[in-house]
Design a protein around this motif. Structure first.
Motif, PDB file in Angstrom:
ATOM      1  N   UNK A  38      29.712  48.064  33.333  1.00 31.32           N
ATOM      2  CA  UNK A  38      30.379  49.149  32.625  1.00 31.32           C
ATOM      3  C   UNK A  38      30.255  48.874  31.133  1.00 31.32           C
ATOM      4  N   UNK A  39      29.690  49.818  30.405  1.00 26.50           N
ATOM      5  CA  UNK A  39      29.562  49.714  28.952  1.00 26.50           C
ATOM      6  C   UNK A  39      30.660  50.560  28.322  1.00 26.50           C
ATOM      7  N   UNK A  40      31.431  49.980  27.431  1.00 28.10           N
ATOM      8  CA  UNK A  40      32.491  50.710  26.740  1.00 28.10           C
ATOM      9  C   UNK A  40      32.100  50.873  25.282  1.00 28.10           C
ATOM     10  N   UNK A  41      32.028  52.133  24.814  1.00 31.75           N
ATOM     11  CA  UNK A  41      31.670  52.391  23.421  1.00 31.75           C
ATOM     12  C   UNK A  41      32.686  53.327  22.801  1.00 31.75           C
ATOM     13  N   UNK A  73      30.398  43.515  35.404  1.00 33.81           N
ATOM     14  CA  UNK A  73      30.610  42.991  34.058  1.00 33.81           C
ATOM     15  C   UNK A  73      30.906  44.161  33.135  1.00 33.81           C
ATOM     16  N   UNK A  74      31.568  43.886  32.009  1.00 30.49           N
ATOM     17  CA  UNK A  74      31.822  44.897  30.986  1.00 30.49           C
ATOM     18  C   UNK A  74      31.129  44.460  29.707  1.00 30.49           C
ATOM     19  N   UNK A  75      30.462  45.407  29.050  1.00 28.60           N
ATOM     20  CA  UNK A  75      29.774  45.139  27.785  1.00 28.60           C
ATOM     21  C   UNK A  75      30.347  46.073  26.729  1.00 28.60           C
ATOM     22  N   UNK A  99      33.097  39.027  33.751  1.00 27.37           N
ATOM     23  CA  UNK A  99      32.455  38.822  32.455  1.00 27.37           C
ATOM     24  C   UNK A  99      32.753  39.991  31.512  1.00 27.37           C
ATOM     25  N   UNK A 100      33.255  39.678  30.342  1.00 31.00           N
ATOM     26  CA  UNK A 100      33.496  40.663  29.295  1.00 31.00           C
ATOM     27  C   UNK A 100      32.642  40.234  28.107  1.00 31.00           C
ATOM     28  N   UNK A 101      31.530  40.923  27.924  1.00 37.40           N
ATOM     29  CA  UNK A 101      30.478  40.477  27.018  1.00 37.40           C
ATOM     30  C   UNK A 101      30.410  41.385  25.800  1.00 37.40           C
ATOM     31  N   UNK A 148      21.281  44.597  26.392  1.00 32.44           N
ATOM     32  CA  UNK A 148      22.064  43.572  27.086  1.00 32.44           C
ATOM     33  C   UNK A 148      22.613  44.119  28.396  1.00 32.44           C
ATOM     34  N   UNK A 149      23.128  45.347  28.361  1.00 38.40           N
ATOM     35  CA  UNK A 149      23.641  45.958  29.588  1.00 38.40           C
ATOM     36  C   UNK A 149      22.546  46.079  30.636  1.00 38.40           C
TER      37      UNK A 149
END
Length: 240
Positions: A38-41, A73-75, A99-101, A148-149
């Motif tokens: 999951x990508x958070x922007x 994981x979250x990016x 993982x929180x990257x 990276x995601x």
């Protein structure tokens, strides 16, 4: 194996200079892959206290349980500000181990041995990892965040969630759509997210908002509807 920012609770640092370095750098600091992502922007600019409280609850009680259920994981951007701070603290409150990257341009965060711009930010200490990429300006990290995601996800499902946000958020959302990653826009969080939601509803829109809203990969969900947020992200992370 990587570097550690001073302090007991702090992210492990990975540094990359080319996209081809990402996989080895992630392996070096122990980011498990492949796995759903999951990508958070976005940001939190102009968000009133009530909306911040709603968003905090949605992140903690709707988004993160889905992340944990899927072993995802979250990016995100990794700095101690806005939605990244909310997410890091929500992870800590849940005693999360996923993982929180964070992905940040090296000149925009204060880390040992790195030059910084005047408005550089501190890393958010509840992140598990922070990937430092080339750049001295806010927004330089945007294409790298997508890279990276992709590397973490491999063939697994991934989704991008847009919260509030400013100019950089357009590049982040477009980068995800260009890679075929679904985008979930949380309407009611302000600024870019609401502009995209307005475009989806047929209101006059900036061409960037209209393009994102028109994509078949874009979903718009009201932030106040925690059940729908949960169900939407769950369905997208369930896709093979």
């Amino acid at each position: 194996m990587g570097e550690q920012i001073a302090g007991e609770a702090s992210p492990r640092l990975a540094r990359v200079v080319r996209p081809a370095d990402i996989a080895a750098a992630l392996d070096d600091v122990g980011v498990p892959r492949p796995r759903p992502v999951l990508v958070l922007v976005g940001g939190a600019g102009g968000m009133d206290e009530a909306t911040q409280q709603v968003l905090t609850r949605v992140l903690r009680d709707a988004v993160l349980p889905v992340v944990e259920r899927h072993g995802a994981a979250v990016v995100d951007g990794g700095t101690d500000s806005g939605v990244m701070r909310m997410l890091g603290r929500a992870r800590a409150e849940r005693n999360g181990v996923f993982p929180l990257v964070g992905v940040a341009a090296s000149g925009t965060v204060r880390v040992p041995g790195g030059p910084t711009i005047d408005d550089a930010a501190e890393p958010e200490r509840h992140h598990s990892h922070l990937v430092l990429v080339p750049g001295e300006a806010w927004g330089d990290e945007s294409p790298w965040l997508t890279d990276v995601a992709d590397v973490i996800a491999g063939e697994c499902a991934s989704v991008t969630v847009v919260v509030n946000g400013g100019e950089i958020t357009y590049a982040d959302a477009k980068g995800s759509l260009d890679r075929g990653r679904p985008v979930v826009v949380l309407a009611g969080t302000g600024r870019t997210a609401d502009a995209i939601a307005d475009a989806r509803a047929g209101r006059p829109a900036d061409p960037r908002d209209a393009a994102i809203a028109a994509s078949p990969l874009t979903r718009v969900v009201a932030v106040q509807d925690a059940a729908e947020v949960r169900a939407t992200i769950d369905a997208l992370l369930s896709q093979a």
